[in-house]
Design an enzyme around this catalytic site. Structure first.
Site, mmCIF file in Angstrom:
data_model
loop_
_atom_site.group_PDB
_atom_site.id
_atom_site.type_symbol
_atom_site.label_atom_id
_atom_site.label_comp_id
_atom_site.label_asym_id
_atom_site.label_seq_id
_atom_site.Cartn_x
_atom_site.Cartn_y
_atom_site.Cartn_z
ATOM 1 N N ASN A 9 6.806 0.683 5.373
ATOM 2 C CA ASN A 9 7.710 -0.375 5.817
ATOM 3 C C ASN A 9 9.165 -0.093 5.456
ATOM 4 O OD1 ASN A 9 6.110 -2.719 7.002
ATOM 5 N ND2 ASN A 9 4.926 -2.267 5.163
ATOM 6 N N THR A 10 9.399 0.594 4.342
ATOM 7 C CA THR A 10 10.760 0.900 3.918
ATOM 8 C C THR A 10 11.107 2.361 4.129
ATOM 9 O OG1 THR A 10 10.655 -0.834 2.229
ATOM 10 C CG2 THR A 10 12.391 0.807 1.998
ATOM 11 N N TYR A 100 -15.749 -3.292 4.078
ATOM 12 C CA TYR A 100 -14.665 -4.268 4.244
ATOM 13 C C TYR A 100 -15.084 -5.200 5.366
ATOM 14 C CZ TYR A 100 -9.672 -5.374 3.461
ATOM 15 O OH TYR A 100 -8.485 -5.955 3.105
ATOM 16 N N ALA A 108 -3.395 1.902 7.314
ATOM 17 C CA ALA A 108 -3.639 3.343 7.386
ATOM 18 C C ALA A 108 -3.294 4.031 6.070
ATOM 19 C CB ALA A 108 -2.820 3.942 8.527
ATOM 20 N N ASP A 109 -2.238 3.567 5.407
ATOM 21 C CA ASP A 109 -1.841 4.192 4.142
ATOM 22 C C ASP A 109 -2.915 4.021 3.070
ATOM 23 O OD1 ASP A 109 -1.366 1.441 4.227
ATOM 24 O OD2 ASP A 109 0.368 1.525 2.891
ATOM 25 N N ASP A 132 -0.680 1.804 -4.998
ATOM 26 C CA ASP A 132 0.424 2.374 -4.226
ATOM 27 C C ASP A 132 1.636 1.450 -4.366
ATOM 28 O OD1 ASP A 132 2.175 3.511 -2.433
ATOM 29 O OD2 ASP A 132 0.697 3.775 -0.845
ATOM 30 N N THR A 135 6.668 -0.836 -0.505
ATOM 31 C CA THR A 135 7.286 -2.116 -0.159
ATOM 32 C C THR A 135 6.381 -3.253 -0.622
ATOM 33 O OG1 THR A 135 8.266 -1.071 1.780
ATOM 34 C CG2 THR A 135 8.255 -3.474 1.720
#
Length: 258
Positions: A9-10, A100, A108-109, A132, A135
């Site tokens: 996102n960043t 899940y 995806a990350d 992680d 952002t």
């Protein structure tokens, strides 16, 4: 050579692999206004800076949590590299079981990080918690058997600090470094105390609860832009691996290449 690109996102992180060796990597802003041509010129400049040529790139894989950036990036790959990139998403082989409720909701990350962590640390036969620091800060739980369970998501320390600056009249924007003590005699250090020590407490609490639910001595792995900073202030992080996402992209490509 394989070009791997992870769009956050960043920031966007890209790397170039020669086989299993990471030759170089770069970090740049995830600018939603950039065109395919602008991304192409930037990537060409980075490759040249590293002594490489775009003709050496034979394959590309992309993971993205920012759809507006993914489209121009894919166009860039086809226009500048003459390559249709592999995009991380549904239908790819990842070597994990996703336990899940709706696997399509997993970023995806998070999947890419889990793939890399399992490949690197599965031999320890311990459950894993992957943090992680981007952002958003994500906590992912992974069993030693390769079962991805899910985890927790909270605002990243960067946007938490920025919100405090933007939503108050007199508090300044600060550098995120730990103060020497919790009781501080000036506003800047007082903000650092609240943000940094408060975030250390957040990490410890979530990790402790996840370890309890996993029923074992989980290995805690940190990655992302604030990974090193946060690991210095808490003893619950076992490993810091800044290249975890890039390695995960390489592994997913290897599992899916024809």
């Amino acid at each position: 050579m394989l070009l791997v690109i992870d769009v956050g996102n960043t920031n966007t992180v890209a790397g170039i692999y020669d086989g299993k060796k990471l030759v170089d990597n770069w970090r740049f802003s995830s600018d939603r206004s950039k065109t395919a041509d602008e991304f192409g010129m930037f990537m060409n400049s980075m490759l040249n800076f590293s002594g490489l040529k775009k003709e050496q790139v034979t394959d590309i894989i992309i993971s993205s949590v920012v759809p507006p950036v993914l489209v121009p990036l894919c166009h860039m790959c086809e226009r500048f590299f003459k390559i249709k990139p592999l995009v991380v998403g549904q239908g790819l082989k990842i070597g994990l079981q996703l336990r899940y409720e709706n696997p399509k909701e997993i970023g995806a990350d998070r999947i890419v990080n889990a793939v890399a962590a399992y490949d690197r640390y599965a031999h320890l036969k311990r459950p894993m918690i992957i943090i992680d620091f981007g952002t958003a800060t994500t906590f992912c739980a992974l069993l030693a058997t390769g079962e991805y369970l899910g985890g927790a998501i909270c605002p990243g320390i960067g946007i938490s600090s920025e919100a405090l600056f933007q939503r108050t009249a007199k508090l300044p924007r600060i550098e995120l470094i730990p103060p020497k003590k919790a009781i501080c005699g000036n506003t800047v250090d007082a903000m650092r105390s609240g943000i940094m020590f408060g975030y250390y407490g957040l990490i410890k609490e979530i990790v402790a609860r996840m370890k309890e639910e996993l029923g074992g001595d989980a290995l805690v792995i940190a990655t992302g832009g604030f990974g090193n900073t946060m690991a210095q202030g808490t003893d619950c992080i076992d490993e810091v691996d800044q290249m975890l996402t890039l390695e995960g992209l390489r592994l997913i490509f290897e599992k899916n290449k024809k």
